[in-house]
Design an enzyme around this catalytic site. Structure first.
Site, PDB file in Angstrom:
ATOM      1  N   ASP A  29      20.933  18.237-116.847  1.00 29.82           N
ATOM      2  CA  ASP A  29      19.856  19.108-117.382  1.00 29.82           C
ATOM      3  C   ASP A  29      20.528  19.846-118.648  1.00 29.82           C
ATOM      4  O   ASP A  29      21.617  20.618-118.443  1.00 29.82           O
ATOM      5  CB  ASP A  29      19.401  19.985-116.257  1.00 29.82           C
ATOM      6  CG  ASP A  29      18.080  20.769-116.771  1.00 29.82           C
ATOM      7  OD1 ASP A  29      17.116  20.776-116.303  1.00 29.82           O
ATOM      8  OD2 ASP A  29      18.111  21.589-117.923  1.00 29.82           O
ATOM      9  N   ILE A  30      19.752  20.002-119.732  1.00 28.94           N
ATOM     10  CA  ILE A  30      20.508  20.725-120.912  1.00 28.94           C
ATOM     11  C   ILE A  30      20.570  22.299-120.922  1.00 28.94           C
ATOM     12  O   ILE A  30      21.390  22.832-121.317  1.00 28.94           O
ATOM     13  CB  ILE A  30      19.531  20.228-122.185  1.00 28.94           C
ATOM     14  CG1 ILE A  30      20.473  20.414-123.467  1.00 28.94           C
ATOM     15  CG2 ILE A  30      18.381  20.915-122.310  1.00 28.94           C
ATOM     16  CD1 ILE A  30      21.690  19.510-123.837  1.00 28.94           C
ATOM     17  N   GLU A  88       7.400  21.445-117.510  1.00 24.41           N
ATOM     18  CA  GLU A  88       7.882  21.628-118.828  1.00 24.41           C
ATOM     19  C   GLU A  88       7.690  20.335-119.514  1.00 24.41           C
ATOM     20  O   GLU A  88       7.039  20.121-120.656  1.00 24.41           O
ATOM     21  CB  GLU A  88       9.092  22.268-118.912  1.00 24.41           C
ATOM     22  CG  GLU A  88       9.826  22.372-120.257  1.00 24.41           C
ATOM     23  CD  GLU A  88      11.099  22.809-120.170  1.00 24.41           C
ATOM     24  OE1 GLU A  88      11.637  23.658-119.153  1.00 24.41           O
ATOM     25  OE2 GLU A  88      11.784  22.251-121.057  1.00 24.41           O
ATOM     26  N   HIS A  93      10.428  13.770-112.832  1.00 21.71           N
ATOM     27  CA  HIS A  93      11.745  13.844-112.828  1.00 21.71           C
ATOM     28  C   HIS A  93      11.991  14.898-111.197  1.00 21.71           C
ATOM     29  O   HIS A  93      11.339  15.658-110.912  1.00 21.71           O
ATOM     30  CB  HIS A  93      12.303  14.679-113.849  1.00 21.71           C
ATOM     31  CG  HIS A  93      11.692  15.889-114.368  1.00 21.71           C
ATOM     32  ND1 HIS A  93      10.694  15.860-114.978  1.00 21.71           N
ATOM     33  CD2 HIS A  93      12.075  17.239-113.968  1.00 21.71           C
ATOM     34  CE1 HIS A  93      10.142  17.112-115.203  1.00 21.71           C
ATOM     35  NE2 HIS A  93      11.152  18.212-114.563  1.00 21.71           N
ATOM     36  N   HIS A  95      15.189  17.229-109.851  1.00 23.77           N
ATOM     37  CA  HIS A  95      16.163  18.165-110.084  1.00 23.77           C
ATOM     38  C   HIS A  95      17.163  17.953-109.020  1.00 23.77           C
ATOM     39  O   HIS A  95      16.798  18.144-107.490  1.00 23.77           O
ATOM     40  CB  HIS A  95      15.893  19.614-110.282  1.00 23.77           C
ATOM     41  CG  HIS A  95      15.067  19.854-111.496  1.00 23.77           C
ATOM     42  ND1 HIS A  95      15.379  20.530-112.693  1.00 23.77           N
ATOM     43  CD2 HIS A  95      13.688  19.822-111.675  1.00 23.77           C
ATOM     44  CE1 HIS A  95      14.602  20.885-113.325  1.00 23.77           C
ATOM     45  NE2 HIS A  95      13.278  20.546-112.726  1.00 23.77           N
TER      46      HIS A  95
HETATM   47  P1  5GP Z   1      10.131  21.205-115.522  1.00 22.64           P
HETATM   48  O1  5GP Z   1       9.432  20.065-116.299  1.00 22.64           O
HETATM   49  O2  5GP Z   1      10.918  20.648-113.903  1.00 22.64           O
HETATM   50  O3  5GP Z   1       9.652  22.278-114.968  1.00 22.64           O
HETATM   51  O4  5GP Z   1      11.648  21.364-116.108  1.00 22.64           O
HETATM   52  C1  5GP Z   1      12.035  20.315-117.405  1.00 22.64           C
HETATM   53  C2  5GP Z   1      13.697  20.630-117.077  1.00 22.64           C
HETATM   54  O5  5GP Z   1      14.216  19.594-118.088  1.00 22.64           O
HETATM   55  C3  5GP Z   1      14.324  21.891-117.599  1.00 22.64           C
HETATM   56  O6  5GP Z   1      15.154  22.236-116.440  1.00 22.64           O
HETATM   57  C4  5GP Z   1      14.882  21.840-118.724  1.00 22.64           C
HETATM   58  O7  5GP Z   1      16.129  22.445-118.926  1.00 22.64           O
HETATM   59  C5  5GP Z   1      15.132  20.304-119.060  1.00 22.64           C
HETATM   60  N1  5GP Z   1      14.912  19.739-120.510  1.00 22.64           N
HETATM   61  C6  5GP Z   1      13.980  19.917-121.212  1.00 22.64           C
HETATM   62  N2  5GP Z   1      14.256  19.108-122.435  1.00 22.64           N
HETATM   63  C7  5GP Z   1      15.559  18.538-122.059  1.00 22.64           C
HETATM   64  C8  5GP Z   1      16.149  17.663-122.996  1.00 22.64           C
HETATM   65  O8  5GP Z   1      15.803  17.482-124.176  1.00 22.64           O
HETATM   66  N3  5GP Z   1      17.399  17.327-122.412  1.00 22.64           N
HETATM   67  C9  5GP Z   1      17.790  17.497-121.193  1.00 22.64           C
HETATM   68  N4  5GP Z   1      19.100  16.955-120.800  1.00 22.64           N
HETATM   69  N5  5GP Z   1      17.209  18.370-120.304  1.00 22.64           N
HETATM   70  C10 5GP Z   1      15.995  18.997-120.797  1.00 22.64           C
END
Ligand code: 5GP
Length: 130
Positions: A29-30, A88, A93, A95
Site C-alpha cells: 500500500d502506497i 477509495e 482488494h 488489506h
Molecule cells: P480502500 O479502497 O480499501 O478504502 O483503500 C484503498 C487503498 O489503496 C488505500 O489504503 C490507499 O493507500 C491505497 N492506494 C490508493 N492508490 C494507490 C496507488 O496508486 N498505489 C498503491 N500502492 N496503493 C494505493
C-alpha cells in the site's frame, strides 16, 4: 476506464510488487498504516469483493494466505490483520496488515511515510519469503 490497480498490474503505474500469479497480484500500500501493509487484488477488475465469482474469491483468499505468511516472516508482528474497505479504489482488494493489537487496524491513523528505499526493501524481503 481502467482502475488504478489495473494500471499497476499492467505495469503502467509503478508499485512495490511482492507477489503475482496468473490471476492475483500483491503490492505494498502506497500509504501504509503499518510497515509491510500489503494489498492483494484479483487481476480481473471487479469493484466489490463479494461480487467476485466463488472460484476467484476462494483463490484470492488462498493467495492472500501465502502472502500473509511471507509478511509474517518479514516484519516483526504478532499476526497479520485482514481488512476489506474498498471505499477509495473501485477494484476489489484485501488489506494485509502486520499487527500487534487491534489499534494497529485503524485507517484514521496518520499514514507512514517511508522512504522509497525502505519500501523497496520491505517488498523484496516479503517476495523472498514467499
Ligand atoms: P480502500 O479502497 O480499501 O478504502 O483503500 C484503498 C487503498 O489503496 C488505500 O489504503 C490507499 O493507500 C491505497 N492506494 C490508493 N492508490 C494507490 C496507488 O496508486 N498505489 C498503491 N500502492 N496503493 C494505493
Amino acid at each position: 476506464m481502467a482502475s488504478i490497480f489495473s494500471k499497476i498490474i499492467a505495469g503502467e503505474i509503478p508499485s512495490y510488487k511482492v507477489a503475482e500469479d496468473e490471476h492475483h497480484f500483491a503490492f505494498l500500500d502506497i500509504n501504509p498504516i503499518a510497515k509491510g501493509h500489503v494489498l492483494v487484488v484479483p487481476k480481473h477488475e471487479t469493484d466489490y469483493l463479494f461480487d467476485l465469482d466463488d472460484a476467484l474469491l476462494s483463490s484470492l483468499t488462498v493467495f492472500s494466505k501465502r502472502v500473509a505468511k511471507a509478511i509474517e516472516k518479514s516484519v516483526p508482528c504478532q499476526r497479520i490483520g485482514v481488512a476489506v474497505v474498498g471505499l477509495e479504489v473501485p477494484h476489489a482488494h484485501i488489506h494485509l496488515i502486520p499487527i500487534n493489537g487491534v489499534y494497529d487496524v485503524d485507517f484514521n491513523r496518520p499514514k507512514l511515510a517511508l522512504p522509497a528505499e525502505e519500501m523497496q526493501e520491505i517488498a523484496a524481503t516479503i517476495a523472498e519469503n514467499l
